[in-house]
Design an enzyme around this catalytic site. Structure first.
Site, PDB file in Angstrom:
ATOM      1  N   ASP A  89       0.860  -1.187   0.000  1.00 43.38           N
ATOM      2  CA  ASP A  89       0.000   0.000   0.000  1.00 43.38           C
ATOM      3  C   ASP A  89       0.898   1.239   0.000  1.00 43.38           C
ATOM      4  OD1 ASP A  89      -3.299   0.164   0.681  1.00 43.38           O
ATOM      5  OD2 ASP A  89      -2.157   2.035   0.772  1.00 43.38           O
ATOM      6  N   LYS A 115     -26.344   2.964   4.994  1.00 48.28           N
ATOM      7  CA  LYS A 115     -27.225   1.830   5.312  1.00 48.28           C
ATOM      8  C   LYS A 115     -27.117   1.524   6.794  1.00 48.28           C
ATOM      9  CE  LYS A 115     -24.379  -2.124   4.016  1.00 48.28           C
ATOM     10  NZ  LYS A 115     -24.240  -3.296   3.214  1.00 48.28           N
ATOM     11  N   LYS A 167     -20.719  -8.079 -12.472  1.00 48.02           N
ATOM     12  CA  LYS A 167     -20.558  -7.388 -11.182  1.00 48.02           C
ATOM     13  C   LYS A 167     -21.321  -6.045 -11.201  1.00 48.02           C
ATOM     14  CE  LYS A 167     -18.961  -5.214  -7.579  1.00 48.02           C
ATOM     15  NZ  LYS A 167     -19.329  -5.512  -6.211  1.00 48.02           N
ATOM     16  N   CYS A 225     -20.847   1.575  -3.755  1.00 52.41           N
ATOM     17  CA  CYS A 225     -21.152   0.597  -4.814  1.00 52.41           C
ATOM     18  C   CYS A 225     -22.377   1.018  -5.631  1.00 52.41           C
ATOM     19  CB  CYS A 225     -21.385  -0.782  -4.208  1.00 52.41           C
ATOM     20  SG  CYS A 225     -19.875  -1.537  -3.594  1.00 52.41           S
ATOM     21  N   THR A 256     -11.572   2.471  -7.415  1.00 49.02           N
ATOM     22  CA  THR A 256     -12.006   2.869  -8.768  1.00 49.02           C
ATOM     23  C   THR A 256     -13.192   3.827  -8.616  1.00 49.02           C
ATOM     24  OG1 THR A 256     -13.194   0.759  -8.788  1.00 49.02           O
ATOM     25  CG2 THR A 256     -11.210   0.894 -10.140  1.00 49.02           C
TER      26      THR A 256
HETATM   27  N1  LIG Z   1     -15.382  -2.221   0.073  1.00 44.31           N
HETATM   28  C1  LIG Z   1     -16.284  -2.987  -0.493  1.00 44.31           C
HETATM   29  O1  LIG Z   1     -17.244  -3.412   0.164  1.00 44.31           O
HETATM   30  C2  LIG Z   1     -16.161  -3.409  -1.945  1.00 44.31           C
HETATM   31  C3  LIG Z   1     -17.006  -4.420  -2.417  1.00 44.31           C
HETATM   32  C4  LIG Z   1     -16.868  -4.838  -3.729  1.00 44.31           C
HETATM   33  C5  LIG Z   1     -15.926  -4.237  -4.557  1.00 44.31           C
HETATM   34  N2  LIG Z   1     -15.120  -3.239  -4.074  1.00 44.31           N
HETATM   35  C6  LIG Z   1     -14.138  -2.644  -4.983  1.00 44.31           C
HETATM   36  O2  LIG Z   1     -12.830  -3.045  -4.577  1.00 44.31           O
HETATM   37  C7  LIG Z   1     -11.901  -1.982  -4.875  1.00 44.31           C
HETATM   38  C8  LIG Z   1     -11.164  -1.594  -3.598  1.00 44.31           C
HETATM   39  O3  LIG Z   1     -12.125  -1.121  -2.667  1.00 44.31           O
HETATM   40  P1  LIG Z   1     -11.778  -0.933  -1.113  1.00 44.31           P
HETATM   41  O4  LIG Z   1     -13.080  -0.677  -0.438  1.00 44.31           O
HETATM   42  O5  LIG Z   1     -10.892  -2.057  -0.655  1.00 44.31           O
HETATM   43  O6  LIG Z   1     -10.922   0.404  -1.175  1.00 44.31           O
HETATM   44  P2  LIG Z   1     -10.106   1.099   0.009  1.00 44.31           P
HETATM   45  O7  LIG Z   1     -10.127   2.534  -0.265  1.00 44.31           O
HETATM   46  O8  LIG Z   1     -10.567   0.557   1.330  1.00 44.31           O
HETATM   47  O9  LIG Z   1      -8.624   0.532  -0.193  1.00 44.31           O
HETATM   48  C9  LIG Z   1      -7.856   0.738  -1.340  1.00 44.31           C
HETATM   49  C10 LIG Z   1      -6.397   0.832  -0.924  1.00 44.31           C
HETATM   50  O10 LIG Z   1      -5.610   0.922  -2.114  1.00 44.31           O
HETATM   51  C11 LIG Z   1      -4.498   1.758  -1.811  1.00 44.31           C
HETATM   52  N3  LIG Z   1      -3.880   2.197  -3.067  1.00 44.31           N
HETATM   53  C12 LIG Z   1      -4.349   3.095  -3.983  1.00 44.31           C
HETATM   54  N4  LIG Z   1      -3.476   3.159  -5.030  1.00 44.31           N
HETATM   55  C13 LIG Z   1      -2.467   2.313  -4.781  1.00 44.31           C
HETATM   56  C14 LIG Z   1      -1.297   1.944  -5.469  1.00 44.31           C
HETATM   57  N5  LIG Z   1      -0.992   2.463  -6.677  1.00 44.31           N
HETATM   58  N6  LIG Z   1      -0.444   1.060  -4.886  1.00 44.31           N
HETATM   59  C15 LIG Z   1      -0.735   0.532  -3.678  1.00 44.31           C
HETATM   60  N7  LIG Z   1      -1.851   0.825  -2.970  1.00 44.31           N
HETATM   61  C16 LIG Z   1      -2.707   1.693  -3.523  1.00 44.31           C
HETATM   62  C17 LIG Z   1      -5.092   2.856  -0.958  1.00 44.31           C
HETATM   63  O11 LIG Z   1      -4.079   3.507  -0.206  1.00 44.31           O
HETATM   64  C18 LIG Z   1      -6.072   2.070  -0.080  1.00 44.31           C
HETATM   65  O12 LIG Z   1      -5.483   1.657   1.143  1.00 44.31           O
HETATM   66  C19 LIG Z   1     -12.726  -0.846  -5.486  1.00 44.31           C
HETATM   67  O13 LIG Z   1     -12.701  -0.957  -6.877  1.00 44.31           O
HETATM   68  C20 LIG Z   1     -14.130  -1.137  -4.970  1.00 44.31           C
HETATM   69  O14 LIG Z   1     -15.117  -0.607  -5.818  1.00 44.31           O
HETATM   70  C21 LIG Z   1     -15.217  -2.838  -2.783  1.00 44.31           C
END
Ligand SMILES: NC(=O)c1ccc[n+]([C@@H]2O[C@H](COP(=O)([O-])OP(=O)(O)OC[C@H]3O[C@@H](n4cnc5c(N)ncnc54)[C@H](O)[C@@H]3O)[C@@H](O)[C@H]2O)c1
Length: 420
Positions: free
Chosen positions: A30, A315, A204, A258, A82
């Protein structure tokens, strides 16, 4: 197997820790040095039941190490944000995915697998990821394997769902799908659904779009019923007795990272083919304004000016206020000149008790379905100036007989009292 997971947030960290727990050597990557140092010392930056214990286990086994730079691995998993772009259709911003890919490219070798778990727009794997890898001289499907494996876990139950949920594996080629499926074979017990990359991307997005469109239909029904003076909630209840009907519930709008984000990825990819999805987004986005206008009408009948919001999250029973319609409604009410008090037992920064937030208030506005709001004690409502409650989530089950209880079923009457 050696696995590098890029992005240690809500999705990447639990995934990395599970791979480590099941005997793989995992490098977690990270951007934040403080976060990665804390993880190596066993301290989490996110709350998720079971994750702390599994992190300790992974560290004790020596299978997990976090850092700010990727290391060479057999498989790379990308789980970075994203968000929407600020363009016409709020398209998918792939900048984080691209920079994560750039960071692993120097480590790639023949036979490696790259899996994108981040939610992405349809065709992102083919149009953006594949060219980036092939520009480096690799042939996808022959010496590097690419797949999109979307995540559908429910926060609060992630450690269980990562193991047991069905898993869609969308490869660029059949061999890519097989290679990525073998990676998840490390711990996934749910069904492995093999697909093509575009199918995985779109399925998705359609899961969340389905819910968004159906909530929009329920919200539109709430407006229609209010206009026609018909109980929308009774209509939904009765219609759902039909074996093939599942009308959703209306609410104050749609939030979170989402449902309020993902439909735009489809819309932006095919704007002329997606009028229904676009209108659904508009309907859901209109709900905060609709709620505020109902509040104005209710408050016009009172002499007080204080409105108490119950629930700020998008929610129930979570602490996340990202993209929450409740936050938008709060701002709109303040801008309209109301004295707004807020009560949310799940949000740490919210300091008022229910009693304090309700004192001298003329209206309680329920905007989140926290289970704490099921039974509203009389100690909250006794000191109100006018005892009116508008429950946009149809959550409240018991409240004092002195309170005029309104929801989308009886808002048009403005006088019916809840029968407990
Ligand atoms: N959180 C959910 O419930 C959920 C559910 C389904 C899908 N998603 C998808 O999963 C993906 C991640 O979501 P999340 O909730 O885990 O995000 P998040 O913000 O909790 O975590 C993402 C992490 O990526 C790190 N990061 C960003 N750019 C980086 C890089 N170049 N190198 C290394 N680390 C980097 C950030 O510092 C952060 O800690 C998104 O596309 C989201 O839409 C999330």
């Amino acid at each position: 197997m050696k696995i590098t997971v890029v992005g240690l947030g809500y999705i990447g960290l639990p995934t990395a820790i599970l791979f480590a727990k099941y005997g793989n050597t995992v490098a977690g990557v990270d951007l934040s040095p403080i976060m990665t140092e804390n993880l190596n010392a066993g301290h989490l930056h996110i709350e998720e039941p079971g994750l702390a214990e599994d992190l300790q286990q992974a560290l004790a086994l020596g299978n997990f190490h976090a850092s700010t730079t990727p290391v060479s691995a057999d498989a790379y998993i990308i789980a970075v944000p994203t968000p929407n772009k600020y363009d016409l259709y709020k398209s998918c911003n792939t900048a984080y995915v691209e920079s994560a890919l750039m960071s692993i490219i120097p480590h790639l070798k023949k036979n490696d697998t790259i899996i994108v778990e981040s939610t992405i727009a349809p065709r992102t794997m083919r149009d953006i990821v594949q060219p980036m890898i092939e520009n480096e001289g690799f042939t996808v499907g022959e010496d590097i394997y690419l797949a999109h494996c979307p995540e559908r876990v429910l926060p609060g139950n992630i450690m269980h769902e990562l193991v047991h949920n069905p898993r869609i594996i969308g490869g660029i080629t059949t061999k890519c799908t097989e290679k990525a499926a073998a990676v998840y074979g490390a711990f996934v017990e749910g069904e492995i659904i093999k697909a093509e990359a575009g199918e995985a991307e779109l399925s998705k997005l359609m899961e969340n779009t389905y819910r968004d469109v159906n909530i929009a239909l329920a919200n539109e029904l709430a407006k229609i019923s209010n206009h026609l003076e018909i109980d929308a909630l009774r209509v939904i209840e009765m219609a759902n007795k039909h074996p093939r009907v599942n009308l959703h519930q209306p609410g104050p709008g749609v939030g979170g990272h989402c449902l309020a984000v993902d439909p735009y990825f489809v819309i932006a990819a095919a704007p002329e083919q997606s009028p229904l999805m676009q209108v659904a987004r508009e309907v859901n986005n209109s709900m905060p304004t609709h709620v505020v206008s109902q509040v104005k009408a209710l408050m016009a009948e009172q002499d007080g000016n204080r409105v108490t919001i119950f629930g700020l999250t998008y929610k129930g029973n979570i602490d996340d206020t990202r993209e929450s319609p409740a936050m938008e409604i709060k701002e709109m009410l303040i801008e309209s000149g109301f004295d707004v008090k807020t009560f949310d037992p799940h949000v740490a920064s919210e300091i008022l008790t229910g009693e304090e937030a309700c004192e001298d208030s003329s209206l309680i506005l329920v905007l989140s379905d926290h289970s704490e709001f099921r039974d509203i004690p009389a100690s909250y409502t006794d000191k109100m100036r006018h005892q009116i409650l508008f429950d946009t989530k149809n959550m409240v089950q018991t409240v004092s007989d002195d309170v005029t209880y309104l929801n989308y079923g009886n808002l048009h009457t403005r006088k019916r009292v809840i029968s407990i």
